[in-house]
Design a protein around this motif. Structure first.
Motif, short mmCIF file in Angstrom:
data_model
loop_
_atom_site.label_atom_id
_atom_site.label_comp_id
_atom_site.label_asym_id
_atom_site.label_seq_id
_atom_site.Cartn_x
_atom_site.Cartn_y
_atom_site.Cartn_z
N MET A 1 9.14 -40.07 46.51
CA MET A 1 9.82 -39.84 45.26
C MET A 1 9.11 -38.72 44.49
O MET A 1 7.88 -38.72 44.38
CB MET A 1 9.80 -41.12 44.43
N TYR A 2 9.86 -37.78 44.00
CA TYR A 2 9.31 -36.65 43.25
C TYR A 2 9.54 -36.85 41.76
O TYR A 2 10.65 -37.18 41.33
CB TYR A 2 9.96 -35.34 43.70
N LEU A 3 8.50 -36.66 40.97
CA LEU A 3 8.61 -36.75 39.51
C LEU A 3 8.64 -35.34 38.94
O LEU A 3 7.75 -34.53 39.22
CB LEU A 3 7.43 -37.52 38.93
N SER A 4 9.63 -35.05 38.14
CA SER A 4 9.75 -33.74 37.52
C SER A 4 8.56 -33.48 36.59
O SER A 4 8.07 -34.40 35.93
CB SER A 4 11.06 -33.67 36.73
N LEU A 21 2.95 -15.45 43.27
CA LEU A 21 2.41 -16.48 42.38
C LEU A 21 1.15 -17.05 43.01
O LEU A 21 1.16 -17.45 44.17
CB LEU A 21 3.41 -17.61 42.17
N LEU A 22 0.08 -17.09 42.25
CA LEU A 22 -1.17 -17.69 42.70
C LEU A 22 -1.32 -19.03 42.00
O LEU A 22 -1.23 -19.10 40.77
CB LEU A 22 -2.35 -16.78 42.35
N VAL A 23 -1.52 -20.07 42.79
CA VAL A 23 -1.66 -21.41 42.22
C VAL A 23 -3.04 -21.94 42.63
O VAL A 23 -3.17 -22.60 43.65
CB VAL A 23 -0.54 -22.35 42.72
N PRO A 24 -4.06 -21.64 41.83
CA PRO A 24 -5.42 -22.06 42.19
C PRO A 24 -5.74 -23.45 41.65
O PRO A 24 -6.06 -23.63 40.49
CB PRO A 24 -6.29 -21.01 41.50
N ARG A 25 -5.61 -24.43 42.47
CA ARG A 25 -5.91 -25.82 42.11
C ARG A 25 -6.63 -26.48 43.27
O ARG A 25 -6.60 -25.98 44.39
CB ARG A 25 -4.63 -26.61 41.83
N VAL A 29 -3.16 -31.76 45.33
CA VAL A 29 -2.72 -32.12 43.98
C VAL A 29 -1.24 -31.82 43.74
O VAL A 29 -0.75 -32.01 42.64
CB VAL A 29 -3.58 -31.42 42.89
N GLY A 30 -0.53 -31.32 44.77
CA GLY A 30 0.91 -31.13 44.66
C GLY A 30 1.36 -29.70 44.40
O GLY A 30 2.47 -29.48 43.90
N LYS A 31 0.54 -28.72 44.74
CA LYS A 31 0.91 -27.31 44.52
C LYS A 31 2.17 -26.94 45.29
O LYS A 31 3.13 -26.41 44.72
CB LYS A 31 -0.24 -26.38 44.92
N THR A 32 2.19 -27.22 46.57
CA THR A 32 3.35 -26.88 47.40
C THR A 32 4.56 -27.69 46.97
O THR A 32 5.68 -27.16 46.89
CB THR A 32 3.02 -27.14 48.88
N THR A 33 4.37 -28.95 46.66
CA THR A 33 5.47 -29.81 46.26
C THR A 33 6.18 -29.29 45.02
O THR A 33 7.41 -29.21 44.98
CB THR A 33 4.95 -31.24 46.00
N ILE A 34 5.43 -28.91 44.01
CA ILE A 34 6.06 -28.44 42.78
C ILE A 34 6.76 -27.09 42.99
O ILE A 34 7.83 -26.84 42.46
CB ILE A 34 5.07 -28.37 41.59
N ALA A 40 12.00 -22.17 45.12
CA ALA A 40 11.50 -20.81 45.37
C ALA A 40 12.14 -20.26 46.64
O ALA A 40 11.48 -19.97 47.63
CB ALA A 40 9.99 -20.84 45.49
N GLU A 41 13.46 -20.09 46.59
CA GLU A 41 14.18 -19.59 47.75
C GLU A 41 13.82 -18.12 48.00
O GLU A 41 13.66 -17.35 47.08
CB GLU A 41 15.69 -19.72 47.52
N GLY A 42 13.70 -17.79 49.26
CA GLY A 42 13.36 -16.42 49.60
C GLY A 42 11.87 -16.12 49.48
O GLY A 42 11.43 -15.00 49.66
N ARG A 43 11.09 -17.12 49.16
CA ARG A 43 9.63 -16.95 49.05
C ARG A 43 8.95 -17.70 50.19
O ARG A 43 9.46 -18.68 50.69
CB ARG A 43 9.11 -17.49 47.73
N ASN A 44 7.78 -17.22 50.54
CA ASN A 44 6.97 -17.90 51.56
C ASN A 44 5.71 -18.41 50.90
O ASN A 44 5.14 -17.75 50.03
CB ASN A 44 6.59 -16.92 52.68
N ASP A 45 5.25 -19.58 51.32
CA ASP A 45 3.96 -20.04 50.83
C ASP A 45 2.92 -19.78 51.90
O ASP A 45 3.16 -19.98 53.09
CB ASP A 45 4.01 -21.52 50.43
N VAL A 46 1.78 -19.29 51.46
CA VAL A 46 0.70 -18.92 52.37
C VAL A 46 -0.58 -19.60 51.91
O VAL A 46 -0.97 -19.46 50.75
CB VAL A 46 0.49 -17.38 52.39
N SER A 47 -1.20 -20.32 52.79
CA SER A 47 -2.48 -20.95 52.49
C SER A 47 -3.60 -19.97 52.83
O SER A 47 -3.59 -19.36 53.90
CB SER A 47 -2.65 -22.22 53.31
#
Length: 75
Positions: A1-4, A21-25, A29-34, A40-47
């Protein structure tokens, strides 16, 4: 279940303006989930945890080295 989260509105707003977008956490903690919830259509997430991805990022985005060296409160 996802909480907004209230942060979603800001992520959508800056996502339209900035190509990266840089998400330094901390881990897990839910960076990818949020980001996925923000659609974020058309975007790629890179670790940047793997050395190969870090090397590529530093090749194309030299600022990555400085971001890693600066404590989070100052970013």
């Amino acid at each position: 279940m996802y909480l907004s989260r209230t942060l979603e509105k800001n992520i959508r707003k800056v996502s339209d303006f900035f190509p990266v977008l840089l998400v330094p956490r901390p881990r897990k903690v839910g960076k990818t989930t949020i980001l996925q919830a923000c659609g974020a259509e058309g975007r790629n997430d890179v670790s940047l945890e793997t050395l190969e991805n870090r090397a590529l990022a530093q090749m194309y985005l030299p600022i990555t080295a400085e971001v890693d060296a600066v404590p989070i409160p100052y970013i």
